[in-house]
Design a protein around this motif. Structure first.
Motif, PDB file in Angstrom:
ATOM      1  N   MET A   1       0.849  -1.180   0.000  1.00 28.65           N
ATOM      2  CA  MET A   1       0.000   0.000   0.000  1.00 28.65           C
ATOM      3  C   MET A   1       0.893   1.241   0.000  1.00 28.65           C
ATOM      4  O   MET A   1       1.778   1.377   0.824  1.00 28.65           O
ATOM      5  N   SER A   2       0.665   2.125  -0.918  1.00 29.58           N
ATOM      6  CA  SER A   2       1.491   3.325  -1.015  1.00 29.58           C
ATOM      7  C   SER A   2       0.740   4.534  -0.484  1.00 29.58           C
ATOM      8  O   SER A   2      -0.480   4.540  -0.405  1.00 29.58           O
ATOM      9  N   ALA A   3       1.487   5.553  -0.120  1.00 28.87           N
ATOM     10  CA  ALA A   3       0.883   6.779   0.386  1.00 28.87           C
ATOM     11  C   ALA A   3       0.291   7.575  -0.768  1.00 28.87           C
ATOM     12  O   ALA A   3       0.887   7.710  -1.829  1.00 28.87           O
ATOM     13  N   VAL A   4      -0.895   8.076  -0.558  1.00 31.74           N
ATOM     14  CA  VAL A   4      -1.586   8.872  -1.571  1.00 31.74           C
ATOM     15  C   VAL A   4      -1.277  10.341  -1.296  1.00 31.74           C
ATOM     16  O   VAL A   4      -1.242  10.764  -0.152  1.00 31.74           O
ATOM     17  N   ASN A   5      -1.059  11.115  -2.358  1.00 28.26           N
ATOM     18  CA  ASN A   5      -0.834  12.542  -2.181  1.00 28.26           C
ATOM     19  C   ASN A   5      -1.672  13.340  -3.181  1.00 28.26           C
ATOM     20  O   ASN A   5      -2.326  12.773  -4.053  1.00 28.26           O
ATOM     21  N   ARG A   6      -1.638  14.645  -3.027  1.00 22.39           N
ATOM     22  CA  ARG A   6      -2.435  15.530  -3.875  1.00 22.39           C
ATOM     23  C   ARG A   6      -2.082  15.359  -5.353  1.00 22.39           C
ATOM     24  O   ARG A   6      -2.955  15.341  -6.207  1.00 22.39           O
ATOM     25  N   ALA A   7      -0.799  15.215  -5.647  1.00 22.23           N
ATOM     26  CA  ALA A   7      -0.363  15.080  -7.047  1.00 22.23           C
ATOM     27  C   ALA A   7      -0.962  13.829  -7.698  1.00 22.23           C
ATOM     28  O   ALA A   7      -1.360  13.867  -8.857  1.00 22.23           O
ATOM     29  N   ALA A   8      -1.046  12.741  -6.940  1.00 19.72           N
ATOM     30  CA  ALA A   8      -1.624  11.506  -7.481  1.00 19.72           C
ATOM     31  C   ALA A   8      -3.111  11.688  -7.771  1.00 19.72           C
ATOM     32  O   ALA A   8      -3.619  11.219  -8.804  1.00 19.72           O
ATOM     33  N   ASP A  35      -8.341  16.892  -0.087  1.00 17.93           N
ATOM     34  CA  ASP A  35      -7.944  16.573   1.274  1.00 17.93           C
ATOM     35  C   ASP A  35      -7.635  15.088   1.353  1.00 17.93           C
ATOM     36  O   ASP A  35      -8.487  14.256   1.049  1.00 17.93           O
ATOM     37  N   VAL A  36      -6.409  14.755   1.729  1.00 15.31           N
ATOM     38  CA  VAL A  36      -5.986  13.365   1.874  1.00 15.31           C
ATOM     39  C   VAL A  36      -5.738  13.102   3.351  1.00 15.31           C
ATOM     40  O   VAL A  36      -4.867  13.730   3.952  1.00 15.31           O
ATOM     41  N   GLN A  37      -6.529  12.215   3.934  1.00 14.49           N
ATOM     42  CA  GLN A  37      -6.381  11.810   5.332  1.00 14.49           C
ATOM     43  C   GLN A  37      -6.106  10.318   5.358  1.00 14.49           C
ATOM     44  O   GLN A  37      -7.032   9.508   5.358  1.00 14.49           O
ATOM     45  N   GLY A  38      -4.847   9.958   5.312  1.00 15.40           N
ATOM     46  CA  GLY A  38      -4.487   8.538   5.281  1.00 15.40           C
ATOM     47  C   GLY A  38      -4.934   7.902   3.975  1.00 15.40           C
ATOM     48  O   GLY A  38      -4.464   8.276   2.907  1.00 15.40           O
ATOM     49  N   ASP A  39      -5.882   6.960   4.070  1.00 16.19           N
ATOM     50  CA  ASP A  39      -6.373   6.286   2.870  1.00 16.19           C
ATOM     51  C   ASP A  39      -7.725   6.825   2.407  1.00 16.19           C
ATOM     52  O   ASP A  39      -8.379   6.238   1.555  1.00 16.19           O
ATOM     53  N   LYS A  40      -8.151   7.953   2.970  1.00 16.46           N
ATOM     54  CA  LYS A  40      -9.421   8.579   2.583  1.00 16.46           C
ATOM     55  C   LYS A  40      -9.143   9.894   1.858  1.00 16.46           C
ATOM     56  O   LYS A  40      -8.343  10.694   2.311  1.00 16.46           O
ATOM     57  N   VAL A  41      -9.829  10.087   0.733  1.00 17.45           N
ATOM     58  CA  VAL A  41      -9.613  11.279  -0.086  1.00 17.45           C
ATOM     59  C   VAL A  41     -10.945  12.006  -0.254  1.00 17.45           C
ATOM     60  O   VAL A  41     -11.976  11.391  -0.531  1.00 17.45           O
ATOM     61  N   SER A  42     -10.895  13.313  -0.101  1.00 20.66           N
ATOM     62  CA  SER A  42     -12.064  14.152  -0.319  1.00 20.66           C
ATOM     63  C   SER A  42     -11.695  15.235  -1.336  1.00 20.66           C
ATOM     64  O   SER A  42     -10.664  15.891  -1.199  1.00 20.66           O
TER      65      SER A  42
END
Length: 94
Positions: A1-8, A35-42
């Protein structure tokens, strides 16, 4: 599992073209928040035209695409329609 960021998330949004603007939501300036909070994206988008019938399907399609990212367990896409008033010409009666 990789970290999600705004660019992705932006990279995913750039793959979809708004049929009315003929641009992706990032290039069109419609993205108001990611907004990225761990594995949740808004994601919050703001469209400058009336899209009442279109926006729920568009939001669902973008949500599924974001949830397809490695490391995202859930995503939420909120789309608002904000139509800015335009100033009328001074010599034209209201």
């Amino acid at each position: 599992m990789s970290a999600v960021n705004r660019a992705a998330v932006e990279a995913v949004l750039r793959q979809y073209t708004d049929p009315y603007l003929n641009q992706d939501p990032v290039s069109a300036g419609c993205v108001r928040a990611i907004d990225v909070q761990g594995d949740k994206v808004s994601v919050q988008l703001e469209l400058g035209y009336a899209a009442g019938l279109f926006k729920s399907g568009w939001a669902q399609m973008l949500q599924m695409a974001i949830e397809g990212l490695d490391g995202v367990s859930s995503a939420r896409v909120d789309i608002q329609c904000v139509i800015a008033p335009h100033k009328a010409q001074a010599q034209v009666p209201g």
